[in-house]
Design an enzyme around this catalytic site. Structure first.
Site, short mmCIF file in Angstrom:
data_model
loop_
_atom_site.label_atom_id
_atom_site.label_comp_id
_atom_site.label_asym_id
_atom_site.label_seq_id
_atom_site.Cartn_x
_atom_site.Cartn_y
_atom_site.Cartn_z
N HIS A 1 0.44 -0.76 -0.15
CA HIS A 1 0.18 0.28 0.28
C HIS A 1 1.23 0.76 -0.15
CE1 HIS A 1 0.75 -0.24 4.21
NE2 HIS A 1 1.33 0.71 4.48
P1 TYD Z 1 -2.27 -3.71 7.76
O1 TYD Z 1 -1.71 -1.65 7.31
O2 TYD Z 1 -2.76 -3.28 6.06
O3 TYD Z 1 -0.11 -3.74 7.24
P2 TYD Z 1 0.72 -4.34 6.82
O4 TYD Z 1 0.41 -3.23 5.86
O5 TYD Z 1 1.74 -4.44 7.75
O6 TYD Z 1 0.25 -5.68 6.20
O7 TYD Z 1 -2.31 -3.27 8.47
C1 TYD Z 1 -3.83 -5.16 9.14
C2 TYD Z 1 -4.31 -4.18 9.60
O8 TYD Z 1 -4.27 -3.61 10.46
C3 TYD Z 1 -6.14 -4.17 9.22
O9 TYD Z 1 -7.13 -4.14 9.00
C4 TYD Z 1 -5.21 -2.22 10.01
C5 TYD Z 1 -4.97 -3.07 11.07
N1 TYD Z 1 -4.25 -1.42 11.78
C6 TYD Z 1 -4.51 -0.49 12.84
O10 TYD Z 1 -6.15 -1.21 13.14
N2 TYD Z 1 -4.04 0.18 13.62
C7 TYD Z 1 -2.83 0.24 12.88
O11 TYD Z 1 -2.54 1.22 13.32
C8 TYD Z 1 -2.24 -0.55 11.88
C9 TYD Z 1 -0.87 -0.24 11.57
C10 TYD Z 1 -2.99 -1.50 10.99
#
Ligand code: TYD
Length: 137
Positions: free
Chosen positions: A55
């Site tokens: 992302h």
């Molecule tokens: P995401 O940012 O998509 O993870 P990565 O980029 O590390 O693969 O986040 C994964 C899940 O966690 C998503 O459902 C959102 C949640 N999340 C939060 O609720 N708060 C946060 O601060 C972060 C980073 C993620």
């Protein structure tokens, strides 16, 4: 943010206080940090072979640190890609806004520590790569 490139991202040496009984690295809201930290989170127990990230953000900037172990980060600004390996707890990768990132090749037991400039906001994410390419045009 739209115009940011992978070359605006950099490795920052946070330095360490060394002693025979172990090292310490300190991060304060000061000269080392180009943004105020509003949120800290860390990734751990990533199963072997899994990818994270995938992302970009409109506004958020981050410092990413391999607090333990190692992993790779692939940065992409739609024109240039850069792969970096993080494996030192005193080095931070500064990712500016508007950069697609993928994290992979996590070593067993690794911990990815993230210092973030904003609180969590799903509206700040671009999760679709084609939407990212369109945003960067
Ligand atoms: P995401 O940012 O998509 O993870 P990565 O980029 O590390 O693969 O986040 C994964 C899940 O966690 C998503 O459902 C959102 C949640 N999340 C939060 O609720 N708060 C946060 O601060 C972060 C980073 C993620």
């Amino acid at each position: 943010m739209k115009k940011n490139t992978v070359f605006d991202c950099s490795i920052v040496d946070l330095s360490k206080v060394h002693s025979d009984v172990g090292n310490i690295t300190i991060v304060e809201n000061n000269d080392y940090l180009p943004f105020a930290v509003k949120r800290i989170y860390y990734l751990y127990d990533v199963p072997g072979g899994e990818d994270r990230g995938g992302h970009a953000h409109y506004e958020l900037e981050q410092y990413i640190v391999a607090a333990s172990g190692s992993f790779d980060v692939v940065l992409d600004d739609s024109k240039n890609k850069q792969k970096l390996s993080l494996n030192r707890p005193y080095l931070a990768l500064h990712i500016v806004p508007g950069i697609w990132r993928e994290l992979n090749n996590f070593s067993s037991g690794s911990v990815c520590l993230v210092l973030a400039s904003h609180e969590y906001d799903e509206k700040d994410y671009i999760r679709d790569y084609n939407a990212f390419l369109k945003y960067k045009k």
